[in-house]
Design a protein around this motif. Structure first.
Motif, short mmCIF file in Angstrom:
data_model
loop_
_atom_site.label_atom_id
_atom_site.label_comp_id
_atom_site.label_asym_id
_atom_site.label_seq_id
_atom_site.Cartn_x
_atom_site.Cartn_y
_atom_site.Cartn_z
N ASP A 138 41.39 -29.84 31.22
CA ASP A 138 41.10 -28.49 30.70
C ASP A 138 42.18 -28.06 29.70
N LYS A 139 43.46 -28.31 30.08
CA LYS A 139 44.54 -27.94 29.16
C LYS A 139 44.49 -28.78 27.88
N ALA A 140 44.17 -30.07 28.03
CA ALA A 140 44.08 -30.94 26.85
C ALA A 140 42.98 -30.47 25.91
N TYR A 141 41.86 -29.99 26.47
CA TYR A 141 40.76 -29.50 25.63
C TYR A 141 41.21 -28.27 24.85
N GLU A 142 41.97 -27.37 25.53
CA GLU A 142 42.47 -26.19 24.82
C GLU A 142 43.43 -26.56 23.71
N SER A 143 44.09 -27.72 23.82
CA SER A 143 45.03 -28.16 22.79
C SER A 143 44.33 -28.96 21.70
N GLY A 144 43.01 -29.14 21.82
CA GLY A 144 42.26 -29.85 20.79
C GLY A 144 42.07 -31.32 21.08
N VAL A 145 42.49 -31.84 22.28
CA VAL A 145 42.33 -33.24 22.64
C VAL A 145 41.01 -33.38 23.39
N LEU A 146 40.09 -34.23 22.91
CA LEU A 146 38.73 -34.28 23.45
C LEU A 146 38.51 -35.50 24.34
N GLY A 183 34.14 -23.65 25.14
CA GLY A 183 35.22 -24.13 26.00
C GLY A 183 34.63 -25.04 27.07
N VAL A 184 35.46 -25.45 28.04
CA VAL A 184 35.03 -26.35 29.10
C VAL A 184 34.25 -25.56 30.13
N GLN A 185 32.95 -25.99 30.37
CA GLN A 185 32.17 -25.33 31.43
C GLN A 185 32.24 -26.13 32.74
N GLY A 186 32.51 -27.41 32.66
CA GLY A 186 32.54 -28.20 33.87
C GLY A 186 32.98 -29.63 33.56
N PHE A 187 32.78 -30.51 34.56
CA PHE A 187 33.26 -31.87 34.44
C PHE A 187 32.24 -32.83 35.03
N LEU A 188 32.19 -34.03 34.47
CA LEU A 188 31.37 -35.11 34.99
C LEU A 188 32.32 -36.16 35.56
N ILE A 189 32.13 -36.48 36.85
CA ILE A 189 33.05 -37.38 37.56
C ILE A 189 32.26 -38.59 38.01
N ALA A 190 32.78 -39.80 37.69
CA ALA A 190 32.16 -41.06 38.13
C ALA A 190 33.17 -41.82 38.97
N ILE A 191 32.73 -42.30 40.17
CA ILE A 191 33.59 -43.06 41.08
C ILE A 191 33.15 -44.53 41.03
N ILE A 192 34.09 -45.43 40.75
CA ILE A 192 33.80 -46.87 40.65
C ILE A 192 34.73 -47.59 41.63
N PRO A 193 34.24 -48.03 42.80
CA PRO A 193 35.10 -48.78 43.75
C PRO A 193 35.50 -50.12 43.17
N PHE A 194 36.70 -50.58 43.57
CA PHE A 194 37.15 -51.90 43.17
C PHE A 194 36.21 -52.99 43.71
N ASP A 195 35.57 -52.75 44.87
CA ASP A 195 34.65 -53.75 45.43
C ASP A 195 33.48 -53.98 44.49
#
Length: 690
Positions: A138-146, A183-195
């Motif tokens: 979120d902070k990185a987005y406010e600083s212009g980092v996408l 601005g940022v409304q939310g996040f997409l999270i993906a979980i990838i197990p090492f298995d």
């Protein structure tokens, strides 16, 4: 014993077989090395293929996440439950397409899961590492980092299989479509197990006996295993900071040995066949030589039986010449035997003389060895005593260097025990420390079985020995302790060293007591016994560095002190200050705070932590104490004081004293205005007010 013919044949056979065996072994080692290098090359190629496969899979996955993040359904699904079924359908299609992903989550900006596929909701909302990644994103987005964020997590609930390790990819979702916000409304999270990554890697592997491992750090390679490594960099462009995973493809010693043997088995078969053929040719070629050696063996057997060989029986010149030499040798041997017998008798006499001489020399050596051993023992004892003394003196120096001037009793006891153990006395001991106005500290070493009750006469002598126990007191007046040594016969150097140890420890206690007294009087007001301005300033400095600690400050000024000093003398003024100090102590009982006298008639009550919440109770007590009479210089006077208060809730810490002083001055001004009004009206109190 071995026959010469057989030895000669064996020698020829070895001279022929040994070079061939060495050449065969060298050939075998070369084939084995070639096969091993071939397998290592295959392992390296396999590791490279696995890395390329995983890079392609993760590259396609990050591209898919980027497209999924920007999809209108996903963006609107954050704010509206209406799109929940569509979001879940897209998540299902995404997971089916990318098999390495175990679960997907659509999370609002406040950390709540709006929709998910696979996995559980609560572990995502509770995981602090994921929350920190969303905050940074979120902070990185406010600083212009996408770019997104990628990290390695270990969670039994998010990654229930294998070693519970996996990758988490987090991408920000932002669009003006939702609520018109940029601005940022939310996040997409993906979980990838090492298995899942290992399963993908095993699908890419083409060698059946290989073991594939994956992780940020890999355990040490097992003994005998052959491995190849590749580094897999994740998130280099779209996600930051990038993560390096290491891929290790290993083969066990058994599988490597089987593969090598399989590769070189045909060559070994050819070599064995060649050696067998060569041995058969050798056996048929040496048959004439064997017959000649057998003839020579018959001649030697006749000589052993005492039979003389009168004529040459061999047609080989070398063997016939050998028979003639043997006949001459027989006659010479007989002459030499008679001469040898005479010489033996002479040697026997000389041997008897030698034995007598050696016996006398042995007795002399034993006498010398006894004297040398006696002197060596004395020297060793002297060196041992010197070593013990030096060890004790060195530990005594280290003890004084290690102790600060104001060490606590616990630290002092621990340090003394440490250096006493380092003296390596090898006897049980105990230490009793009981300085003035401090609790008793006792340490008992392993093996010490005696009581730690010290006899009274032990305090008046350098040491006391009673029934296998040495008691060494620390010198007065600040010693306050003893060193107890359990031994029936303590060495003199140990006893002197321990007495010096006790004197040094007593001297340290004396210096510490004097230092503590000076420190106490430097921070204490001599008239009231309260902390002085130095103690107050130090406490304020400590509180100011503790940013999370609250404080409240009461500034109290005694009313009428100058007037009392002018009319009744300074003794009455001192009595007034002591009376105010005692009443303030009583008001502060049961409240978390400290009391100081910082000037002539100024006192400070400093509340800390929970004591700030008790401010109201302290104010009530101060009000009840106001104008209560006290006997000063033989007369009763009403004692009063002006109070100002400030706390860190409303006032910066650096301005607490200034604001409290301002409030106190206002109250004092009101007090004197009231007092002058009473005097102008001609009113009088029943007791003289101060």
């Amino acid at each position: 014993m071995i026959r010469l013919s057989r030895f000669f044949i064996g020698l020829i056979f070895c001279m022929l077989l040994l070079p061939l065996s060495v050449l065969g072994f060298i050939h075998y080692q070369g084939l084995k090395e070639f096969a091993t290098q071939t397998l290592v090359t295959e392992l390296n190629s396999e590791a490279f293929v696995i890395r390329e496969n995983l890079e392609n899979e993760l590259g396609a996955l990050t591209g898919g996440l980027r497209l999924l993040t920007g999809h209108e359904t996903i963006i609107k699904g954050i704010a509206s439950l209406y799109y929940g079924s569509q979001v879940r359908e897209r998540f299902e299609n995404f997971v089916n397409r990318y098999s390495v992903v175990s679960s997907l989550y659509l999370v609002s900006r406040d950390g709540r899961v709006r929709e998910h596929f696979g996995g559980k909701i609560r572990p995502v909302e509770r995981n602090q590492a994921i929350r920190q990644l969303m905050t940074r994103l979120d902070k990185a987005y406010e600083s212009g980092v996408l770019s997104g964020r990628v990290a390695v997590i270990e969670d039994k609930e998010l990654v229930p299989t294998g070693d519970h390790m996996g990758l988490v990819f987090i991408s920000s979702i932002s669009s003006v479509v939702v609520r018109g916000a940029d601005g940022v409304q939310g996040f997409l999270i993906a979980i990838i197990p090492f298995d899942n990554l290992l399963a993908q890697a095993n699908r890419a592997s083409h060698m059946e006996r290989s073991t594939v491992e994956l992780g940020e750090t890999l355990p040490p390679n097992q003994s005998g295993f052959i491995s190849q490594y590749q580094r897999l960099q994740i998130g280099e462009k779209d996600y930051a900071p990038s993560i390096n995973l290491f891929i290790r493809v290993s083969r066990s010693p058994e599988s490597m040995r089987d593969a090598v043997n399989e590769a070189i088995r045909p060559f070994i078969s050819y070599q064995v066949i060649f050696l067998l053929v060569l041995m058969m040719v050798f056996i048929f070629s040496f048959r004439p030589i064997l017959r000649a050696f057998n003839a020579l063996y018959g001649i030697i057997r006749r000589m052993e039986a005492g039979q003389l060989v009168e004529a040459t029986t061999s047609r080989i010149w070398e063997f016939a010449h050998t028979e003639r030499l043997l006949i001459d040798m027989q006659s010479r041997i007989r002459q030499q035997l008679s001469t040898l017998e005479e010489n033996n008798q002479q040697l026997a006499g000389m041997a008897r003389e030698k034995d007598r001489y050696l016996e006398e020399l042995s007795l002399l050596n034993q006498s010398l060895e006894g004297k040398v051993q006696e002197r060596t023992n004395k020297l060793a004892l002297t060196l041992q005593r010197l070593e013990i003394s030096n060890r004790i003196f060195n530990q005594l120096i280290h003890l004084r260097q290690a102790l600060p001037n104001d060490a606590s009793s616990e630290l002092l006891l621990t340090t003394v025990v440490k250096h006493l153990v380092a003296c390596e006395l090898e006897i049980p001991f105990a230490i009793i420390l009981q300085p003035a106005n401090e609790p008793r500290q006792v340490y008992t070493h392993t093996g010490f079985t005696r009581d730690t009750i010290v006899p009274l006469q032990a305090a008046t002598s350098d040491y006391l020995f009673d029934a296998g126990l040495y008691t060494i007191p620390l010198p007065p007046p600040f010693g306050g302790g003893w060193i107890l040594l359990q031994s029936d016969n303590l060495r003199e150097e140990m006893l002197r060293g321990m007495m010096l140890f006790a004197r040094e420890l007593g001297g340290y206690l004396e210096n510490r007591a004097l230092t503590n007294r000076l420190a106490f009087w430097a921070r204490t007001d001599g008239l009231t016994g309260l902390g002085n301005r130095i103690a107050f300033d130090q406490t304020m400095a400590d509180l100011e560095t503790s940013l999370d600690k609250e404080a409240g400050l009461f500034l109290i000024d005694v009313n009428g002190l100058k007037e009392l000093n002018d009319t009744r003398g300074h003794e009455a003024g001192d009595a007034l200050l002591r009376t105010v100090a005692e009443r303030l102590r009583q008001c502060l009982q049961g409240i978390n705070g400290s009391l100081y006298r910082i000037g002539g008639d100024e006192f400070v009550i400093l509340l800390e932590g929970e004591g700030v919440e008790q401010k109201g109770e302290l104010v009530a007590r101060l009000q009840q104490t106001q104008f209560q009479p006290a006997t000063l210089a033989g007369r009763e006077h009403g004692v009063s004081f002006s109070v100002g208060y400030a706390d860190s809730h409303k006032t910066p810490f650096s301005l607490l004293y200034k604001m409290a002083d301002k409030a106190m001055y206002q109250q004092k001004q009101a007090y004197y205005e009231h007092k002058h009004g009473v005097q102008d009206a001609g009113l009088e109190d029943s007791s003289e007010s101060v």
